[in-house]
Scaffold this active site. Structure first.
Site, PDB file in Angstrom:
ATOM      1  N   MET A  10      64.436  20.527  71.160  1.00  0.00           N
ATOM      2  CA  MET A  10      63.554  21.956  70.633  1.00  0.00           C
ATOM      3  C   MET A  10      61.982  21.781  70.088  1.00  0.00           C
ATOM      4  O   MET A  10      61.680  21.734  68.980  1.00  0.00           O
ATOM      5  CB  MET A  10      64.376  22.495  69.281  1.00  0.00           C
ATOM      6  N   GLN A  52      66.046  32.901  69.097  1.00  0.00           N
ATOM      7  CA  GLN A  52      65.224  33.094  67.784  1.00  0.00           C
ATOM      8  C   GLN A  52      64.421  34.442  68.083  1.00  0.00           C
ATOM      9  O   GLN A  52      64.138  35.213  67.176  1.00  0.00           O
ATOM     10  CB  GLN A  52      64.031  31.997  67.912  1.00  0.00           C
ATOM     11  N   THR A  83      63.015  19.601  64.461  1.00  0.00           N
ATOM     12  CA  THR A  83      61.991  20.789  64.653  1.00  0.00           C
ATOM     13  C   THR A  83      61.925  21.849  63.244  1.00  0.00           C
ATOM     14  O   THR A  83      62.862  21.365  62.484  1.00  0.00           O
ATOM     15  CB  THR A  83      62.530  21.859  65.434  1.00  0.00           C
ATOM     16  N   ASN A  84      60.983  22.171  62.947  1.00  0.00           N
ATOM     17  CA  ASN A  84      60.774  22.843  61.730  1.00  0.00           C
ATOM     18  C   ASN A  84      61.335  24.095  61.674  1.00  0.00           C
ATOM     19  O   ASN A  84      62.069  24.493  60.561  1.00  0.00           O
ATOM     20  CB  ASN A  84      58.929  22.944  61.334  1.00  0.00           C
ATOM     21  N   THR A  85      61.221  24.840  62.579  1.00  0.00           N
ATOM     22  CA  THR A  85      61.789  26.319  62.578  1.00  0.00           C
ATOM     23  C   THR A  85      63.414  26.502  62.232  1.00  0.00           C
ATOM     24  O   THR A  85      63.652  27.324  61.496  1.00  0.00           O
ATOM     25  CB  THR A  85      61.483  27.067  63.854  1.00  0.00           C
ATOM     26  N   CYS A 197      54.882  22.756  62.879  1.00  0.00           N
ATOM     27  CA  CYS A 197      55.665  22.713  63.921  1.00  0.00           C
ATOM     28  C   CYS A 197      55.645  21.370  64.941  1.00  0.00           C
ATOM     29  O   CYS A 197      54.605  20.755  64.912  1.00  0.00           O
ATOM     30  CB  CYS A 197      55.110  23.787  64.776  1.00  0.00           C
ATOM     31  N   THR A 198      56.747  20.796  64.908  1.00  0.00           N
ATOM     32  CA  THR A 198      56.759  19.536  65.492  1.00  0.00           C
ATOM     33  C   THR A 198      55.946  19.401  67.046  1.00  0.00           C
ATOM     34  O   THR A 198      55.562  18.189  67.270  1.00  0.00           O
ATOM     35  CB  THR A 198      58.282  18.805  65.713  1.00  0.00           C
ATOM     36  N   GLU A 199      55.411  20.531  67.645  1.00  0.00           N
ATOM     37  CA  GLU A 199      54.660  20.455  68.728  1.00  0.00           C
ATOM     38  C   GLU A 199      53.293  20.319  68.472  1.00  0.00           C
ATOM     39  O   GLU A 199      52.446  19.876  69.298  1.00  0.00           O
ATOM     40  CB  GLU A 199      55.055  21.561  69.705  1.00  0.00           C
TER      41      GLU A 199
END
Length: 236
Positions: A10, A52, A83-85, A197-199
């Site tokens: 994710m 989501q 992932t953060n979300t 956000c990990t991206e």
């Protein structure tokens, strides 16, 4: 060394970073040919993304719980959601397993508090920036003053994450958009920026900013290793 259970996919781009950081950090800590003991359950991000944006968090929660339980059954000694979300359902996931859960916001906030920073700006998906599951935890548990970009800026950040970064697209104009937003947040008194956000770490680094940047991907991954190595070598 304990076995880290990673809920990944994710997106897979950020999960790749987790795997890389975890193994680099193990080598740094232990030397030689040491690498991390880990298991990854990688979900189909298209399914998660759809849930989501439909607001179907109940089904998304069930998927995260199922992933965590499969990792525990496979032999994981701790759980990390990459992932953060999806930490929106962290409490439900943590309650669903009998092994420790490493929370990304806690790992990040501990470092921020240690550095003596009080007011931080949070960048992430719209879900992370606008809902209380992340900001509220930073404020209530750690006493941080958390600000977020305005509505137009939040939309731009969100769209770049999903339409570009999660697809592996890195654009200079998007980087400049982020840097402009970060500068606006600095003018509002932000002492540091949380890449929530990990991206985002694919696009922005400390080298781009004049105030401290907290890369949640790296902090979270290294926290997992710190936990996994307790009892293996003397903690630093």
């Amino acid at each position: 060394m304990k076995t880290i259970g990673l809920i990944g996919g994710m997106s897979w781009e950020s999960s790749l970073l987790y795997y890389q950081i975890i193994n680099e950090y193990v080598k740094e800590r232990l030397g030689g040919h040491n690498s991390a003991k880990s298991l990854m359950y990688s979900v189909n991000f298209q399914e998660i993304k759809t849930l989501q944006h439909q607001g179907n968090w109940d089904q998304a929660t069930r998927m995260m719980i199922d992933s965590a339980q499969k990792l525990e059954m496979a032999g994981a000694d701790l759980i990390v959601i990459c992932t953060n979300t999806m930490h929106k359902m962290a409490q439900e996931v943590e309650r669903s397993v009998s092994i420790p859960f490493i929370h990304i916001a806690d790992s990040t906030a501990i470092q921020i508090v240690k550095d003596g920073i009080k007011k931080v700006a949070l960048l992430g998906t719209s879900f992370t920036m606008e809902q209380d599951f992340y900001k509220g935890r930073l404020t209530e548990k750690f006493g941080l003053d958390v600000i977020v970009p305005n509505e137009v800026e939040r939309l731009a950040i969100h769209d770049i994450i999903y339409q570009e970064l999660c697809l592996g697209m890195i654009k200079e104009e998007s980087k400049q958009t982020y840097l402009k937003i970060i500068n606006n947040l600095k003018l509002q008194g932000a002492e540091a920026i949380i890449l929530g956000c990990t991206e985002i770490t694919l696009l922005i680094s400390q080298d781009d900013c004049s105030i401290p940047v907290y890369d949640t991907t790296r902090i979270h991954a290294e926290s997992a290793i710190d936990f996994a190595l307790r009892g293996t070598i003397q903690d630093s």
